[in-house]
Motif scaffolding. Structure first.
Motif, short mmCIF file in Angstrom:
data_model
loop_
_atom_site.label_atom_id
_atom_site.label_comp_id
_atom_site.label_asym_id
_atom_site.label_seq_id
_atom_site.Cartn_x
_atom_site.Cartn_y
_atom_site.Cartn_z
N SER A 1 0.85 -1.19 0.00
CA SER A 1 0.00 0.00 0.00
C SER A 1 0.88 1.23 0.00
CB SER A 1 -0.94 0.00 1.21
OG SER A 1 -0.18 0.00 2.42
N GLY A 2 0.34 2.29 -0.56
CA GLY A 2 1.05 3.56 -0.60
C GLY A 2 0.05 4.70 -0.70
N SER A 3 0.52 5.88 -0.92
CA SER A 3 -0.36 7.04 -1.02
C SER A 3 0.15 7.97 -2.12
CB SER A 3 -0.43 7.78 0.31
OG SER A 3 0.83 8.28 0.68
N VAL A 4 -0.77 8.64 -2.77
CA VAL A 4 -0.45 9.59 -3.81
C VAL A 4 -1.19 10.89 -3.52
CG1 VAL A 4 -0.63 10.11 -6.27
CG2 VAL A 4 -0.08 7.80 -5.53
N THR A 5 -0.51 12.00 -3.63
CA THR A 5 -1.11 13.31 -3.41
C THR A 5 -1.36 13.99 -4.75
OG1 THR A 5 0.01 13.54 -1.28
CG2 THR A 5 -0.84 15.55 -2.29
N LYS B 1 -5.63 16.69 -2.23
CA LYS B 1 -6.15 15.44 -1.72
C LYS B 1 -5.08 14.35 -1.79
CE LYS B 1 -10.99 16.31 -2.96
NZ LYS B 1 -12.18 15.79 -3.69
N SER B 2 -5.11 13.46 -0.80
CA SER B 2 -4.21 12.31 -0.76
C SER B 2 -5.03 11.04 -0.92
CB SER B 2 -3.44 12.27 0.57
OG SER B 2 -2.58 13.38 0.69
N TYR B 3 -4.54 10.15 -1.78
CA TYR B 3 -5.24 8.90 -2.05
C TYR B 3 -4.38 7.73 -1.59
CZ TYR B 3 -7.94 11.93 -5.16
OH TYR B 3 -8.70 12.95 -5.66
N ILE B 4 -4.98 6.83 -0.86
CA ILE B 4 -4.31 5.61 -0.40
C ILE B 4 -4.73 4.47 -1.32
CG2 ILE B 4 -4.03 3.96 1.49
CD1 ILE B 4 -4.61 6.23 3.43
N ALA C 1 7.16 -1.91 -10.97
CA ALA C 1 6.15 -2.33 -11.95
C ALA C 1 4.73 -2.00 -11.52
CB ALA C 1 6.27 -3.84 -12.19
N ALA C 2 4.43 -2.11 -10.23
CA ALA C 2 3.04 -2.01 -9.79
C ALA C 2 2.74 -0.81 -8.91
CB ALA C 2 2.64 -3.28 -9.05
N MET C 3 3.76 -0.11 -8.45
CA MET C 3 3.53 0.97 -7.49
C MET C 3 4.37 2.17 -7.87
SD MET C 3 3.73 -1.21 -3.92
CE MET C 3 3.07 0.14 -2.94
N LYS D 1 7.00 4.97 -6.13
CA LYS D 1 7.83 5.13 -4.93
C LYS D 1 7.41 6.32 -4.10
CE LYS D 1 11.89 2.78 -6.79
NZ LYS D 1 13.32 2.86 -7.09
N LYS D 2 6.69 7.25 -4.73
CA LYS D 2 6.20 8.39 -3.97
C LYS D 2 5.09 7.93 -3.01
CE LYS D 2 7.17 11.79 -7.59
NZ LYS D 2 6.60 12.80 -8.51
N GLY D 3 5.20 8.33 -1.79
CA GLY D 3 4.20 7.94 -0.80
C GLY D 3 4.44 6.58 -0.19
N LEU D 4 5.55 5.93 -0.54
CA LEU D 4 5.88 4.62 0.01
C LEU D 4 6.80 4.82 1.21
CD1 LEU D 4 5.50 1.54 -0.54
CD2 LEU D 4 7.70 1.63 -1.71
N THR D 5 6.31 4.53 2.39
CA THR D 5 7.10 4.74 3.61
C THR D 5 8.09 3.60 3.79
OG1 THR D 5 5.53 3.54 5.00
CG2 THR D 5 5.13 5.90 4.67
#
Length: 543
Positions: A151-155, A159-162, A242-244, A246-250
């Motif tokens: 899981s990660g998040s994108v701003t 708004k931020s989306y998980i 490939a699937a995610m 890196k931004k928003g990946l803690t």
């Protein structure tokens, strides 16, 4: 040993032509041809000569019977003990491509411009020179087949989306090298580890003609956990790319993905590989320093101790030049209090550097001890599987060792914080009283700077040295006492300027003392004790 098909004289492997060469008749032949004429292997074994140092027990293998005159590991100028022996043949080998002349020239260029290096390292390189040695490595092949999720998040805008992502990963690693010799420092091996799998060849004893091979003394299973973790990290990178995003990946999210991959990673194959290294040892103040040159690329790595006298001369010249520049060219005069604060800041920086260098020294020596202890445990396991336990216990013991080190480090931090609070709190109260009474705020700021900056660094340095390796550091203690004295001096605010300048001068001298401590730690870290191998039967590590 192979012989010339023309005159019957012994032949050696010629690096320039990559063929076996006869010095008597100038004939040559390929290694494959020599093997067809004189098969040197019987099953998985090969016959040759083992050369053992009577001082340290270091052992080298060669296909030739030659008069070896010095030990490559401890630098002893002794006649090595020679005996006919049989060794297990490795799976693959990378032949030498850099000649001895090129090796020495590369080393001279490498060391020539080094700052304050003891020139003994250059002169002894000519006197004892280098020896071509094949270093034993193990190549691990791994495969990761895992269903990963993360899981990660994108701003986007305000708004931020998980998001959650899942997918399958199937990756392989075919070239993961680890050296199997405790005689060579792992940091050196890592710096010259630029060998490509494309250069490997199926092993034939002819490649050893004229060279030596180090005998492995580290169990391959020692590195299993480390190799699996490295392969899992690469699989996790593949999944993330490939699937995610890196931004928003803690870091914790990434760690979870790596743990999933690690649980599904296995070592599919292990193969022994001999890799070419030009190797030299130099005696240095009761210890030994090593230099290594990659036998394919020519890259150099070397232990380079610092000459104290050269360092002090360079430091004195730099200080004199700075003094002239400030006073005569820029017309800058340091005020009394500024002198004390500047000296304290210098002590803080130097103390941090001393601690960092000491930590490297402790880490390097601890790693060598860990490899030897773990290899002995695994060898006992192989001899008696029921008593020594299975491989997972080996990994658990390694993990327990790391947890112990982390606990020790955590206790060190807590002790440091407690001491700083006990020492710094009275000074803080004193400063608050001074400010409330309208006294000199600049004086309190200077006292705080000259106290907390160097004291934090020097206290940590002192405790670290005493706890980790029982090293008492007089320079760090002097820095601590002078920092405290400088703080008290600023608070008392005497009218005599000479006191401030004297305190600043003493702080600079303490800084030089700390630098000498740092050089001692560095010289200790970049050299090794005289090696004593398991086969050692006589002498001691001071030989």
């Amino acid at each position: 040993m192979y012989h010339c098909k023309g005159c019957g004289s012994p032949v050696v492997f010629d690096i320039r032509t990559q063929r076996l060469h006869c010095a008597a008749c100038d004939g040559s032949m390929s290694v494959e041809e020599a093997e067809r004429l004189e098969p040197a292997m019987a099953g998985n074994g090969m016959q040759g000569y083992s050369y053992t140092c009577p001082n340290c027990g270091g052992s080298l293998f060669s296909t030739e019977s030659t008069a070896a005159s010095f030990c490559s590991f401890c630098g002893s100028s002794v006649m090595l003990e020679e005996r006919l022996t049989k060794q297990n043949k490795p799976d693959r080998i990378i032949p030498f491509r850099v000649t001895k002349e090129q090796c020495i020239e590369n080393y001279r260029e490498y060391i020539k411009g080094m700052f304050c290096v003891d020139k003994k390292m250059l002169t002894d390189a000519v006197a004892e020179s280098f020896r071509g040695i094949y270093i034993p490595y193990c190549n691990y092949r791994t495969r990761t087949q895992a269903a990963l999720s993360g899981s990660g998040s994108v701003t986007r805008g305000n708004k931020s989306y998980i998001y959650d992502v899942a997918g399958n990963v199937d990756t392989t690693v075919d070239w993961a090298l680890r050296d199997l010799s405790t005689a060579l420092p792992d940091d050196h091996c890592a710096r010259i580890n630029e060998f490509s799998r494309n250069n490997t060849k199926h092993f034939l004893p002819g490649y050893l003609a004229g060279f030596y091979a180090d005998t492995p003394d580290v169990h391959p299973d020692v590195y299993r956990s480390e190799v699996i973790g490295e392969a899992a990290g690469k699989a996790a990178d593949t999944f993330i790319d490939a699937a995610m995003t890196k931004k928003g990946l803690t870091p914790s999210d990434r760690k979870k993905i790596e743990r999933q991959a690690e649980a599904c990673t296995e070592i599919t194959d292990e193969e022994s590989v001999l890799l070419p290294v030009w190797f030299m040892s130099v005696r240095y103040r009761g210890r030994v320093c090593y230099a290594m040159v990659n036998g394919v690329t020519g890259r150099v790595t070397s232990d380079l101790p610092v000459d104290r006298l050269r360092f002090l001369r360079c430091a004195a010249i730099a200080a004199a030049a700075l003094f002239v520049a400030l006073n005569f060219l820029l017309n800058v005069t340091l005020k009394p209090r500024v002198t004390v604060v500047a000296g304290a800041c210098v002590l803080a920086v130097i103390s941090i550097l001393v601690r960092a260098q000491t930590k490297k020294m402790v880490t390097r020596e601890g790693e060598s001890e860990r490899l030897r202890a773990e290899t002995l445990r695994l060898q006992n396991r192989d001899r008696d599987p029921g008593a020594a336990g299975a491989m997972p216990e080996s990994e658990d013991s390694a993990g327990a060792g790391k947890k112990k080190e982390k606990k020790k480090s955590g206790c060190l931090r807590v002790l440091t914080i407690v001491l700083l609070i006990m020492i710094g709190f009275p000074l803080f109260l004193c400063g608050v009283i001074m400010i409330e009474e309208g006294l000199d705020r600049l004086g309190f700021a200077g006292a705080s700077a000259s106290w907390f900056l160097p004291v934090t660094a020097t206290v940590i340095t002192l405790i670290f040295g005493l706890v980790t390796n029982k090293r008492f550091m007089p320079g760090a203690l002097a820095a601590f006492l002078l920092s405290a004295a400088g703080s008290v001096l600023i608070i008392l605010n005497p009218p005599q300027d000479i006191l401030y300048y004297a305190a600043g001068a003493l702080m600079l001298l303490a800084g030089v003392w700390c630098e000498l401590d740092m050089i001692s730690a560095y010289n200790h870290q970049c050299s090794s004790p005289m090696p004593v191998f398991d086969t050692h039967q006589g002498g001691d590590d001071r030989a």
